[in-house]
Design a protein around this motif. Structure first.
Motif, short mmCIF file in Angstrom:
data_model
loop_
_atom_site.label_atom_id
_atom_site.label_comp_id
_atom_site.label_asym_id
_atom_site.label_seq_id
_atom_site.Cartn_x
_atom_site.Cartn_y
_atom_site.Cartn_z
N ASN A 101 14.91 20.38 -22.11
CA ASN A 101 14.98 20.15 -20.67
C ASN A 101 16.10 20.95 -20.03
OD1 ASN A 101 13.39 18.09 -18.89
ND2 ASN A 101 13.37 17.15 -20.93
N ILE A 102 17.20 21.07 -20.75
CA ILE A 102 18.37 21.75 -20.20
C ILE A 102 18.30 23.26 -20.40
CG2 ILE A 102 20.89 21.97 -20.33
CD1 ILE A 102 20.95 19.01 -21.19
N THR A 103 17.76 23.71 -21.54
CA THR A 103 17.84 25.13 -21.89
C THR A 103 16.67 25.98 -21.39
OG1 THR A 103 16.72 24.75 -24.02
CG2 THR A 103 19.15 24.61 -23.99
N THR A 121 24.79 23.92 -23.77
CA THR A 121 24.17 22.62 -23.55
C THR A 121 24.88 21.53 -24.34
OG1 THR A 121 21.99 23.56 -23.09
CG2 THR A 121 22.04 21.29 -23.87
N GLU A 134 20.55 15.45 -28.28
CA GLU A 134 19.77 16.66 -27.99
C GLU A 134 18.30 16.52 -28.33
OE1 GLU A 134 23.99 17.95 -29.06
OE2 GLU A 134 22.48 16.53 -29.79
N ILE A 149 21.68 13.89 -17.68
CA ILE A 149 20.97 15.05 -18.22
C ILE A 149 20.57 15.99 -17.08
CG2 ILE A 149 18.90 15.83 -19.43
CD1 ILE A 149 20.97 14.44 -21.22
N SER A 150 20.12 15.42 -15.96
CA SER A 150 19.74 16.24 -14.80
C SER A 150 20.93 17.04 -14.29
CB SER A 150 19.20 15.34 -13.68
OG SER A 150 18.01 14.71 -14.07
N CYS A 152 23.51 17.99 -16.14
CA CYS A 152 23.73 19.05 -17.14
C CYS A 152 22.75 20.20 -16.94
CB CYS A 152 23.56 18.47 -18.55
SG CYS A 152 24.90 17.39 -19.09
N ARG A 153 21.50 19.86 -16.63
CA ARG A 153 20.49 20.90 -16.41
C ARG A 153 20.87 21.78 -15.22
NH1 ARG A 153 14.39 19.00 -15.43
NH2 ARG A 153 15.40 18.08 -13.60
N ALA A 156 23.82 24.05 -16.21
CA ALA A 156 23.45 25.11 -17.15
C ALA A 156 22.94 26.35 -16.46
CB ALA A 156 22.39 24.59 -18.12
#
Length: 252
Positions: A101-103, A121, A134, A149-150, A152-153, A156
């Motif tokens: 989701n992040i990468t 990440t 992860e 998480i959002s 972090c996304r 990134a």
């Protein structure tokens, strides 16, 4: 700095934004406040073209978008590289792990290397207290974890500005506090942010600037201290109404 000038937006003949001009300083946190339906989320979303106004401009030092004219794919792409949106309902891909989701966007959109992106990440997840998650999927996480998480996304993507639309409105008070602490830390680090929120205490604590909108019109644009300490009658009524609603919620 993001500079929005003479922004006008209508929905089905109703004016949602009425000739609004606002500057959003670099390295600062601007909070947009206003009653429900005031146009604050529409203004926020116009900054990265999730909403396209009929007229007005949004500009950075090296880029200007004129909404009244055709916008090239290149300019649209460059604008969206400068900003990253965090929504109130997380919008994570349910079929992807936290890592993916992040990468995915940095790798596919920014063409960054997979190894560097995964390393970043893991560092971001550690900073928000989610180290070791992860390989989990969104359904295995709490609402507060998903919102972190959002964030972090968004980070990134290395945006100049993070745009947050009511990022804690879907969370209970305990989970809301977890997310607000992360945002407070980002403020301290000098991350440029524009936030729409209903949390007045958070707005008072982290914002450098307040923009108050009602019925699509800008009624206040200035320092946070003056907004709360020297309010106009309309703003005083708004703050009183918010406080009353919070008291009712605490009684339930």
């Amino acid at each position: 700095m993001i500079s929005a000038k003479h922004i006008n937006k209508q929905y089905e003949g109703k004016t949602v934004l009425d000739d609004i001009s606002v500057d959003f300083p670099d390295g600062k946190t601007t909070v947009i406040l206003g009653p429900s339906g005031s146009g604050k989320s529409t203004l926020l979303r116009s900054l990265d073209m999730l909403v396209r106004p009929e007229s007005g401009t949004v500009s950075f030092p090296d880029l200007e978008i004129d909404y009244s004219k055709p916008i090239s794919k290149k300019d649209s792409f460059n604008l969206r590289r400068k900003t990253s949106m965090v929504f109130q309902n997380w919008n994570l891909f349910p079929n992807l792990t936290v890592l993916d989701n992040i990468t995915t966007a940095p790798i596919t959109v920014l063409k960054r290397s997979k190894s560097d992106t995964e390393l970043l990440t893991k560092q971001l997840l550690k900073e928000v207290g989610l180290e070791g998650l992860e390989d989990r999927y969104p359904s295995q996480l709490s609402g507060g974890q998903q919102q972190r998480i959002s964030i972090c996304r968004a980070l990134a993507m290395h945006p100049e500005y993070i745009l947050l639309d009511e990022p804690t409105s879907a969370l209970d008070p305990e989970l809301e506090t977890q997310v607000l602490r992360i945002l407070e830390k980002l403020c301290e680090q000098g991350q440029s942010m524009v936030i729409v929120t209903h949390n007045m205490e958070f707005a008072r604590l982290v914002s450098d600037k307040i923009v108050f909108i009602e019925d699509g019109k800008k009624l206040y644009d200035g320092a946070t201290k003056d907004f709360f300490c020297h309010p106009t009658q309309r703003i005083e009524d708004f703050l009183s109404g918010i406080s009353l609603n919070e008291e009712k919620d605490s009684i339930k």
